[in-house]
Design a protein around this motif. Structure first.
Motif, short mmCIF file in Angstrom:
data_model
loop_
_atom_site.label_atom_id
_atom_site.label_comp_id
_atom_site.label_asym_id
_atom_site.label_seq_id
_atom_site.Cartn_x
_atom_site.Cartn_y
_atom_site.Cartn_z
N GLU A 85 0.82 -1.20 0.00
CA GLU A 85 0.00 0.00 0.00
C GLU A 85 0.86 1.26 0.00
OE1 GLU A 85 -3.95 1.86 2.14
OE2 GLU A 85 -3.28 -0.17 2.58
N PHE A 86 1.99 1.21 0.67
CA PHE A 86 2.89 2.36 0.69
C PHE A 86 3.32 2.70 -0.73
CE2 PHE A 86 6.64 4.88 1.16
CZ PHE A 86 6.52 5.52 2.38
N ARG A 87 3.71 1.69 -1.50
CA ARG A 87 4.13 1.93 -2.88
C ARG A 87 2.98 2.47 -3.72
NH1 ARG A 87 8.35 0.50 -6.24
NH2 ARG A 87 9.41 -0.66 -4.60
N ARG A 88 1.77 2.01 -3.43
CA ARG A 88 0.61 2.50 -4.19
C ARG A 88 0.36 3.98 -3.90
NH1 ARG A 88 -4.87 3.11 -3.46
NH2 ARG A 88 -4.82 2.31 -1.31
N HIS A 89 0.56 4.40 -2.65
CA HIS A 89 0.32 5.80 -2.27
C HIS A 89 1.46 6.71 -2.72
CE1 HIS A 89 -3.30 5.81 0.25
NE2 HIS A 89 -2.97 4.57 0.55
N PHE A 90 2.71 6.26 -2.57
CA PHE A 90 3.85 7.16 -2.72
C PHE A 90 4.80 6.79 -3.86
CE2 PHE A 90 2.63 7.20 1.82
CZ PHE A 90 2.28 8.53 1.94
N ASN A 91 4.49 5.72 -4.60
CA ASN A 91 5.26 5.33 -5.77
C ASN A 91 6.74 5.09 -5.48
OD1 ASN A 91 3.17 5.69 -8.03
ND2 ASN A 91 3.08 7.67 -6.96
N ALA A 92 7.03 4.59 -4.29
CA ALA A 92 8.42 4.28 -3.91
C ALA A 92 8.38 3.37 -2.69
CB ALA A 92 9.19 5.55 -3.59
N PRO A 93 9.44 2.57 -2.47
CA PRO A 93 9.50 1.78 -1.24
C PRO A 93 9.70 2.69 -0.03
CG PRO A 93 11.53 1.56 -2.50
CD PRO A 93 10.57 2.32 -3.36
N PRO A 94 9.29 2.26 1.17
CA PRO A 94 9.32 3.13 2.35
C PRO A 94 10.66 3.78 2.65
CG PRO A 94 8.05 1.16 2.81
CD PRO A 94 8.68 0.94 1.46
N HIS A 95 11.73 2.99 2.75
CA HIS A 95 13.03 3.56 3.15
C HIS A 95 13.48 4.64 2.17
CE1 HIS A 95 17.01 3.86 4.88
NE2 HIS A 95 17.52 3.70 3.68
N LYS A 96 13.37 4.35 0.90
CA LYS A 96 13.80 5.31 -0.13
C LYS A 96 12.98 6.60 -0.05
CE LYS A 96 14.54 5.72 -5.11
NZ LYS A 96 14.44 5.00 -6.43
N PHE B 89 11.30 7.84 2.61
CA PHE B 89 11.60 8.59 3.83
C PHE B 89 12.91 9.35 3.71
CE2 PHE B 89 8.33 6.04 5.91
CZ PHE B 89 7.80 6.96 6.81
N VAL B 90 13.94 8.72 3.17
CA VAL B 90 15.22 9.41 3.00
C VAL B 90 15.06 10.60 2.06
CG1 VAL B 90 17.56 9.20 2.05
CG2 VAL B 90 16.65 7.40 3.51
N ARG B 91 14.32 10.41 0.99
CA ARG B 91 14.12 11.50 0.03
C ARG B 91 13.38 12.67 0.66
NH1 ARG B 91 13.99 13.18 -5.03
NH2 ARG B 91 12.14 14.18 -5.88
N GLN B 92 12.32 12.39 1.43
CA GLN B 92 11.58 13.48 2.07
C GLN B 92 12.45 14.24 3.06
OE1 GLN B 92 8.43 14.32 1.04
NE2 GLN B 92 8.90 12.73 -0.45
N ARG B 93 13.30 13.55 3.78
CA ARG B 93 14.18 14.19 4.73
C ARG B 93 15.23 15.04 4.02
NH1 ARG B 93 15.03 9.16 9.06
NH2 ARG B 93 12.86 9.12 9.76
N LEU B 94 15.74 14.55 2.90
CA LEU B 94 16.72 15.33 2.14
C LEU B 94 16.09 16.57 1.52
CD1 LEU B 94 18.78 12.51 0.35
CD2 LEU B 94 19.55 13.99 2.23
N ILE B 95 14.86 16.42 1.03
CA ILE B 95 14.16 17.58 0.46
C ILE B 95 13.98 18.66 1.53
CG2 ILE B 95 11.91 18.38 -0.37
CD1 ILE B 95 11.70 15.76 -1.95
N HIS B 96 13.57 18.23 2.72
CA HIS B 96 13.38 19.20 3.81
C HIS B 96 14.71 19.85 4.18
CE1 HIS B 96 11.47 21.13 7.15
NE2 HIS B 96 12.25 20.54 8.04
#
Length: 306
Positions: free
Chosen positions: A218-229, A231-238
């Protein structure tokens, strides 16, 4: 500074007008409800992933639940002004049911595109009907001042949803109708609440009442990426936005964004953006990008800093 979501005093649609007299740079906002926004004066930038999208007067903006990065810019010595409608899936469902029962309006959601699936916000131009609606809403807010009329707000929310869903298929219409799914809201809200917290994937699966396999799917369906990848991307963007909007040290920014090991943070940042956090900050100060894609800073400076 804009504080985009006021405290929820009642389960009714909430209309708010925001005024920003000075340009304060990029701001982080957290939404626990969905929002539909319209600028009446000035312009705004939405930092969505690697892209910076401009929203101007006469355009409608949809914002999903979660964290957003926004820069509001006054123009011609006049303050920035924006009207926002906040709503929950339950409130939207009530409005749609009213339209169906009272006016026999059957509403379906057939539209789908990459912009709808992958963006946390959607921007679209609107016609004169919706422009006139927000002009009238602006007059209503000016007359009401700080007094709140929940019945009037409910009527106006119903009118706005009616105008959106009867305008034909489009991205904002699609995202608004998709947000009626309260199960989706619950899942996404749990994820956004834990972006900067130390929590395992197993714990998140438990918090969303799913098995680990079901959670990952379901995570991939919502966010089009695996969870770890993701989360790291969102933290780097911030962290990247903090680099260009604050004077905090690299270690402070890394720690705030969930990277307590500064060396590891720098390594991840360089892998993602081909330069160190310090070089990225210097590049932004030198070039002041005005293009739609802020990733062009990397393209312009990659050779110089490599």
């Amino acid at each position: 500074m804009l504080h985009f979501e006021p405290a929820i005093e009642a389960e009714e649609p909430t209309i708010v007008k925001y005024v920003e007299k000075t340009h304060t740079g990029i701001e982080t906002i957290n939404l626990s409800r969905y929002a539909i926004a319209y600028i009446t004066r000035g312009r705004q930038y939405i930092y969505d992933g690697d892209r910076r999208r401009q929203v101007g007067r006469g355009e409608l903006l949809y914002l999903g639940i979660g964290r957003h990065y926004i820069e509001s810019i006054p123009e011609n010595d006049q303050p920035f002004e924006q009207i926002l409608f906040y709503y929950t899936p339950q409130e939207l469902q009530r409005v749609l049911m009213h339209l169906n029962v009272t006016y026999r309006i059957t509403i379906s959601n057939q539209h789908s595109c990459e912009k709808c699936r992958n963006g946390s916000c959607v921007v679209a131009e609107v016609g004169n009907t919706i422009r006139n609606f927000f002009q009238n809403t602006n007059s209503y807010l000016r007359e009401k001042g700080s007094c709140r009329d929940e019945t009037a707000e409910n009527i106006k929310m119903t009118e706005l949803i009616y105008l959106i869903v009867t305008q034909g298929d489009g991205c904002i219409r699609s995202r608004v109708l998709a947000s009626v799914d309260s199960a989706q809201e619950s899942f996404e809200q749990v994820i956004y609440e834990h972006i900067f917290k130390t929590v395992s994937i197993e714990a998140l699966a438990e918090k969303t009442n799913r098995s680990l396999t079901s959670f990952k799917k379901e995570f991939r369906r919502h966010f089009n990426a695996p969870p770890h990848k993701w989360f790291v991307r969102q933290r780097l963007i911030h962290s990247r936005l903090l680099l260009i909007s604050t004077n905090r040290s690299i270690s402070e920014i890394g720690n705030e964004c969930g990277f307590p090991n500064t060396s590891h943070y720098i390594k991840l940042f360089k892998r993602a953006y081909q330069m160190t956090p310090a070089s990225y900050r210097t590049a932004h100060l030198e070039y002041h990008p005005t293009t739609e894609s802020i990733s062009e800073v990397e393209e312009m400076t990659q050779e110089r800093v490599s």
